[in-house]
Design a protein around this motif. Structure first.
Motif, short mmCIF file in Angstrom:
data_model
loop_
_atom_site.label_atom_id
_atom_site.label_comp_id
_atom_site.label_asym_id
_atom_site.label_seq_id
_atom_site.Cartn_x
_atom_site.Cartn_y
_atom_site.Cartn_z
N PHE A 165 -2.86 -4.79 0.88
CA PHE A 165 -3.16 -6.21 1.07
C PHE A 165 -2.25 -6.89 2.10
CE2 PHE A 165 -4.00 -5.56 -3.69
CZ PHE A 165 -5.31 -5.17 -3.49
N TYR A 166 -1.82 -6.16 3.10
CA TYR A 166 -1.02 -6.74 4.20
C TYR A 166 -1.88 -7.82 4.89
CZ TYR A 166 2.18 -6.82 8.15
OH TYR A 166 3.08 -7.22 9.10
N PRO A 167 -1.25 -8.79 5.59
CA PRO A 167 -2.04 -9.91 6.13
C PRO A 167 -3.14 -9.55 7.14
CG PRO A 167 0.27 -10.49 6.06
CD PRO A 167 0.20 -9.03 5.70
N ASN A 168 -3.10 -8.35 7.72
CA ASN A 168 -4.19 -7.99 8.64
C ASN A 168 -5.39 -7.40 7.90
OD1 ASN A 168 -3.11 -5.49 7.96
ND2 ASN A 168 -3.04 -4.71 10.06
N LYS A 169 -5.28 -7.25 6.59
CA LYS A 169 -6.36 -6.61 5.83
C LYS A 169 -7.47 -7.61 5.46
CE LYS A 169 -4.52 -2.49 5.61
NZ LYS A 169 -3.22 -2.64 6.23
N GLN A 170 -8.60 -7.05 5.02
CA GLN A 170 -9.75 -7.88 4.66
C GLN A 170 -9.38 -8.85 3.54
OE1 GLN A 170 -9.61 -4.63 5.18
NE2 GLN A 170 -11.58 -3.72 5.72
N GLY A 225 0.83 -1.20 0.00
CA GLY A 225 0.00 0.00 0.00
C GLY A 225 0.86 1.25 0.00
N THR A 226 1.96 1.21 0.73
CA THR A 226 2.86 2.37 0.79
C THR A 226 3.45 2.67 -0.58
OG1 THR A 226 3.43 1.61 3.02
CG2 THR A 226 4.78 3.35 2.10
N ALA A 227 3.86 1.62 -1.29
CA ALA A 227 4.37 1.81 -2.66
C ALA A 227 3.28 2.42 -3.53
CB ALA A 227 4.83 0.47 -3.23
N ALA A 231 2.13 5.30 7.35
CA ALA A 231 2.52 5.21 5.94
C ALA A 231 1.97 6.36 5.11
CB ALA A 231 2.02 3.88 5.34
N VAL A 232 0.79 6.88 5.47
CA VAL A 232 0.20 7.94 4.65
C VAL A 232 1.08 9.20 4.68
CG1 VAL A 232 -2.19 7.12 4.77
CG2 VAL A 232 -1.37 8.66 6.54
N ALA A 233 1.58 9.53 5.85
CA ALA A 233 2.43 10.72 5.95
C ALA A 233 3.83 10.44 5.39
CB ALA A 233 2.51 11.17 7.40
C1 LIG Z 1 -4.55 3.55 5.73
C2 LIG Z 1 -3.32 2.80 5.34
N1 LIG Z 1 -2.56 3.29 4.35
C3 LIG Z 1 -1.44 2.68 3.95
C4 LIG Z 1 -1.03 1.51 4.53
C5 LIG Z 1 0.25 0.90 4.08
O1 LIG Z 1 0.08 -0.32 3.50
P1 LIG Z 1 1.31 -1.37 3.47
O2 LIG Z 1 1.53 -1.83 4.84
O3 LIG Z 1 0.81 -2.43 2.53
O4 LIG Z 1 2.46 -0.65 2.91
C6 LIG Z 1 -1.80 0.96 5.56
C7 LIG Z 1 -1.45 -0.26 6.21
O5 LIG Z 1 -1.08 -1.14 6.42
C8 LIG Z 1 -2.96 1.62 5.97
O6 LIG Z 1 -3.71 1.13 6.99
#
Ligand SMILES: Cc1ncc(COP(=O)(O)O)c(C=O)c1O
Length: 390
Positions: free
Chosen positions: A183-188, A57-59, A85-87
């Protein structure tokens, strides 16, 4: 250390194991048919033209900000009550995060606070659908239109949630100029690690595909032939601009494709678990439970988080639960209060509501296959822990 009742757990069936195993029996482990199929299924599910799968998600956030042309000197409005990660992604493109307040019910960006945060340097609103609850998209879109801002949706916690009046509204991820899934493992829905960017513009999709693949000019499907023939393809060593390795493997895409086909059933399990918690916890005085239903929204339950009574020590509750083998989480410590952010100018902001709410939040064990007896045990332990702290 994993506790007996974990905070989150992926839901992997034989179908996922078979799909991943089938990929492993082929020579194509990256940039192949599973990527194409997963992206097509994601785009269809969200009623958008394109989905570009990425490594996290960060990427996805990083690439989406680049594609929107965000850079140094630009301001992005976003919540501080969110995963860091958003910031971080905003900093990654050298832009400035501007934190706005949240709505106390939805825990999402408060449109009035967003409006107040707009300056001549603002370029975009980064709308997070926190905990799977859709943000107030009508009001946020109206601000964006009026002020000439882009909307980047972060739907990492909200795959499958819907917002709007007519026929259950539209799925989140369908509202922004671009949207990001996680899609990290804690996600739906999980691919282990992974994410995707949703978009409508062919030029955006082309650039996203290039940037995730080292800025290459060739298209995503082509390199599959590399594995078969062993020959470099035309374009494989041509780079249009500096890029990244944010590719998602064929194994991850196969896993995601099966998970997406089961998402409806998985979201129903999560909703049932949330409802059961709300009943089991109803007798604990001053404990605020999440709303099961909110106007104009269909929630995609990511975590189940309560607000502890104001006079209760959260750390104490957490350690008492941990002693019983029950994991809990502080979802979310505000970003502007994180040690890493203290010296940053964005942190010198006043967000009293965010801080007051975040102080009381506690996420309880929550996953598709949590049993009624596990939930009962958590509820009883919560009741005892809170009583003992008062
Ligand atoms: C709102 C939000 N944005 C971004 C991320 C980042 O995703 P990732 O961990 O897959 O990089 C996450 C969480 O894991 C998140 O909860």
């Amino acid at each position: 250390m994993t506790l007996r009742i974990p905070l989150a757990a992926p839901d992997i069936t034989q179908a996922e194991i078979d799909a991943v195993t089938a990929v492993l029996r082929t020579p194509c482990l990256s940039l192949g048919p599973e990527l194409e199929a997963f992206e097509k299924a994601l785009a269809e599910y969200h009623s958008v033209e394109y989905a570009v799968a990425v490594s996290s998600g960060t990427a996805g956030l990083h690439l989406a900000l680049l594609v929107l042309g965000i850079g140094e000197g630009d301001e992005i409005i976003l919540p501080s009550f969110a995963f860091v990660a958003v910031a971080n992604a905003v900093l990654q493109v050298r832009a400035t995060p501007v934190f706005a307040e949240i709505d106390p019910v939805t825990l999402n960006l408060d449109p009035a606070s967003v409006e107040r945060a707009v300056t001549p340097r603002t370029r975009a609103i980064l709308v997070v659908h926190t905990f799977g609850v859709p943000a107030e998209m009508d009001a946020l879109q109206a601000i964006a239109r009026r002020r000439g801002l882009a909307i980047l949706e972060d739907a990492c916690e909200a795959t499958g949630a819907r917002f709007g009046d007519s026929a259950g509204g539209r799925r989140v991820g369908n509202f922004g100029d671009l949207a990001v899934l996680g899609f990290y493992p804690n996600k739906q829905l999980t691919t282990g690690e992974g994410g995707a960017v949703l978009c409508r513009e062919p030029a955006h999709a082309k650039r996203l595909r290039s940037l995730r693949n080292q800025g290459r000019s060739c298209d995503a499907g082509e390199p599959a032939q590399l594995a078969e023939g062993g020959r470099p393809l035309p374009g494989w060593l041509d780079h249009e601009e500096p890029g990244y390795n944010y590719r998602l493997s064929e194994m991850a895409c196969a896993l995601g494709r099966v998970q997406l086909s089961r998402l409806g059933q998985m979201l129903a399990l999560r909703q049932a678990a949330a409802k059961r918690y709300n009943e089991l916890l109803s007798e604990i005085p001053d404990l605020e439970r999440p709303a099961l239903e909110l106007p104009r929204r269909i929630i995609s339950w990511f975590v189940y988080a309560v607000r502890l009574p104001r006079d209760v020590d959260r750390k104490g509750v957490q350690s008492l639960l941990a002693r019983e083998g029950i994991d809990t989480g502080r979802y979310f410590p505000p970003i502007h209060l994180q040690p890493a952010w203290r010296a940053h100018s964005s942190a010198s902001t006043s967000l009293p509501l965010t801080e007051a709410i975040a102080r009381r939040m506690l996420a309880l064990p929550f996953f598709n296959r949590i049993t009624a007896s596990q939930q009962q045990e958590v509820a009883e332990a919560m009741g005892e822990a809170i009583r003992s702290q008062r």
